[in-house]
Design a protein around this motif. Structure first.
Motif, PDB file in Angstrom:
ATOM      1  N   ALA A 151      15.677  35.905  34.521  1.00  0.00           N
ATOM      2  CA  ALA A 151      14.688  36.828  33.966  1.00  0.00           C
ATOM      3  C   ALA A 151      13.405  36.084  33.649  1.00  0.00           C
ATOM      4  O   ALA A 151      13.384  34.850  33.560  1.00  0.00           O
ATOM      5  CB  ALA A 151      15.240  37.489  32.702  1.00  0.00           C
ATOM      6  N   SER A 152      12.349  36.834  33.484  1.00  0.00           N
ATOM      7  CA  SER A 152      11.093  36.281  32.979  1.00  0.00           C
ATOM      8  C   SER A 152      10.675  37.147  31.800  1.00  0.00           C
ATOM      9  O   SER A 152      11.104  38.297  31.681  1.00  0.00           O
ATOM     10  CB  SER A 152      10.017  36.283  34.073  1.00  0.00           C
ATOM     11  N   PRO A 157      10.780  32.080  25.261  1.00  0.00           N
ATOM     12  CA  PRO A 157      10.540  30.855  26.042  1.00  0.00           C
ATOM     13  C   PRO A 157      11.639  30.623  27.073  1.00  0.00           C
ATOM     14  O   PRO A 157      12.738  31.186  26.983  1.00  0.00           O
ATOM     15  CB  PRO A 157      10.551  29.763  24.972  1.00  0.00           C
ATOM     16  N   ALA A 158      11.329  29.792  28.046  1.00  0.00           N
ATOM     17  CA  ALA A 158      12.321  29.432  29.065  1.00  0.00           C
ATOM     18  C   ALA A 158      13.551  28.832  28.390  1.00  0.00           C
ATOM     19  O   ALA A 158      13.441  28.067  27.424  1.00  0.00           O
ATOM     20  CB  ALA A 158      11.720  28.433  30.042  1.00  0.00           C
ATOM     21  N   GLY A 159      14.716  29.183  28.883  1.00  0.00           N
ATOM     22  CA  GLY A 159      15.963  28.705  28.299  1.00  0.00           C
ATOM     23  C   GLY A 159      16.643  29.737  27.421  1.00  0.00           C
ATOM     24  O   GLY A 159      17.847  29.634  27.147  1.00  0.00           O
ATOM     25  N   THR A 178      13.549  32.111  32.789  1.00  0.00           N
ATOM     26  CA  THR A 178      13.102  30.924  33.532  1.00  0.00           C
ATOM     27  C   THR A 178      11.597  30.854  33.710  1.00  0.00           C
ATOM     28  O   THR A 178      11.065  29.819  34.122  1.00  0.00           O
ATOM     29  CB  THR A 178      13.752  30.889  34.926  1.00  0.00           C
ATOM     30  N   SER A 179      10.886  31.962  33.408  1.00  0.00           N
ATOM     31  CA  SER A 179       9.430  31.953  33.605  1.00  0.00           C
ATOM     32  C   SER A 179       8.773  33.024  32.748  1.00  0.00           C
ATOM     33  O   SER A 179       9.447  33.794  32.052  1.00  0.00           O
ATOM     34  CB  SER A 179       9.091  32.183  35.084  1.00  0.00           C
ATOM     35  N   VAL A 180       7.460  33.057  32.828  1.00  0.00           N
ATOM     36  CA  VAL A 180       6.673  34.015  32.050  1.00  0.00           C
ATOM     37  C   VAL A 180       6.374  35.241  32.907  1.00  0.00           C
ATOM     38  O   VAL A 180       6.189  35.141  34.112  1.00  0.00           O
ATOM     39  CB  VAL A 180       5.345  33.370  31.598  1.00  0.00           C
ATOM     40  N   SER A 181       6.330  36.424  32.250  1.00  0.00           N
ATOM     41  CA  SER A 181       5.956  37.646  32.967  1.00  0.00           C
ATOM     42  C   SER A 181       5.111  38.513  32.051  1.00  0.00           C
ATOM     43  O   SER A 181       4.747  38.096  30.954  1.00  0.00           O
ATOM     44  CB  SER A 181       7.214  38.408  33.408  1.00  0.00           C
ATOM     45  N   ASN A 188      14.951  39.381  37.972  1.00  0.00           N
ATOM     46  CA  ASN A 188      14.723  39.133  39.394  1.00  0.00           C
ATOM     47  C   ASN A 188      15.686  40.015  40.204  1.00  0.00           C
ATOM     48  O   ASN A 188      16.513  40.734  39.647  1.00  0.00           O
ATOM     49  CB  ASN A 188      14.851  37.648  39.738  1.00  0.00           C
ATOM     50  N   ASN A 189      15.571  39.948  41.508  1.00  0.00           N
ATOM     51  CA  ASN A 189      16.351  40.864  42.355  1.00  0.00           C
ATOM     52  C   ASN A 189      17.857  40.772  42.111  1.00  0.00           C
ATOM     53  O   ASN A 189      18.551  41.784  41.981  1.00  0.00           O
ATOM     54  CB  ASN A 189      16.050  40.590  43.827  1.00  0.00           C
ATOM     55  N   ALA A 190      18.380  39.537  42.055  1.00  0.00           N
ATOM     56  CA  ALA A 190      19.826  39.348  41.908  1.00  0.00           C
ATOM     57  C   ALA A 190      20.332  39.904  40.586  1.00  0.00           C
ATOM     58  O   ALA A 190      21.388  40.550  40.524  1.00  0.00           O
ATOM     59  CB  ALA A 190      20.174  37.871  42.035  1.00  0.00           C
ATOM     60  N   ALA A 191      19.587  39.673  39.513  1.00  0.00           N
ATOM     61  CA  ALA A 191      19.997  40.178  38.194  1.00  0.00           C
ATOM     62  C   ALA A 191      19.906  41.701  38.141  1.00  0.00           C
ATOM     63  O   ALA A 191      20.781  42.374  37.591  1.00  0.00           O
ATOM     64  CB  ALA A 191      19.127  39.557  37.104  1.00  0.00           C
ATOM     65  N   PHE A 192      18.850  42.249  38.728  1.00  0.00           N
ATOM     66  CA  PHE A 192      18.670  43.693  38.691  1.00  0.00           C
ATOM     67  C   PHE A 192      19.780  44.401  39.466  1.00  0.00           C
ATOM     68  O   PHE A 192      20.241  45.478  39.074  1.00  0.00           O
ATOM     69  CB  PHE A 192      17.303  44.059  39.261  1.00  0.00           C
TER      70      PHE A 192
END
Length: 212
Positions: A151-152, A157-159, A178-181, A188-192
């Motif tokens: 996710a972002s 924060p990351a982690g 893992t990142s900012v959004s 991300n696609n796999a999580a969704f």
């Protein structure tokens, strides 16, 4: 003999007229299909289109944020998100949606309260204790990014580990930020794929919990 030829000619003409009528009907049907294809659905008309518009808007907001406050990694992040936006537009076209339609505010697009309103009623999500529900009222969509489930977020924060539950089908996934959004939780696609309903690109009723 002449009469037989005349009758034969009339039959052939009748058959040709019938064939032309059928062909004309088919052409009319095709024309109707073509006109329908030229009228793409908007986010207000389709849940699928709304989810894609939200995903596009989230990525555009992320890019705007990187450009307004750039760092050493901003150029690479922007290039990555621009590729994601291009893929979302491909999905919009394939789904019959208005290509390029963007929902810059995911909460407003889904008819949900804004994060600003939610923040006045609850502590900042980043300060939430483990196991606490966060981002009340937020919708969840996908970033279009590949890779392992992740996710972002614009609040964690990351982690940080978040558990996202789709209350419409009770499916859950626990992912690491893992990142900012541009939103509280963008999968991300796999999580969704782990929590989505078939054919939908937006989770309206989401339960988001900080679990680590």
């Amino acid at each position: 003999m002449s009469r037989r030829r005349t009758l034969g000619t009339k039959k052939k003409v009748a058959l040709l007229v019938s064939a032309a009528a059928v062909a004309g009907g088919g052409a009319f049907v095709m024309a109707g299909t073509s006109n329908a294809a030229q009228s793409p659905q908007t986010a207000a008309e389709s849940t699928v289109c709304q989810g894609l518009a939200t995903a596009l808007g989230n990525n555009q907001r992320f890019i705007e944020g990187q450009r307004s406050a750039p760092d050493a990694q901003s150029a690479a992040r922007i290039a990555n998100r621009e590729a994601v936006i291009a893929q979302i537009k491909v999905q919009q076209e394939a789904s019959g949606c208005a290509v390029g339609e963007s929902a810059q505010d995911s909460q407003a697009a889904a008819g949900q309260p804004s994060q600003a309103a939610s923040a006045s009623q609850a502590p900042p999500a980043g300060n939430a204790a483990s196991g606490q529900q966060v981002c009340n009222g937020s919708t969840v969509t996908l970033s279009g990014e590949a890779g392992a489930p992740a996710a972002s977020s614009n609040q964690f924060p990351a982690g940080t580990k978040l558990k996202v539950t789709n209350l419409d089908n009770n499916k859950s996934t626990t992912v690491e930020v893992t990142s900012v959004s541009g939103s509280c939780a963008l999968l991300n696609n796999a999580a969704f794929e782990q929590v989505r309903e078939p054919g939908k690109f937006l989770i309206r009723r989401a339960l988001i919990e900080k679990v680590g």
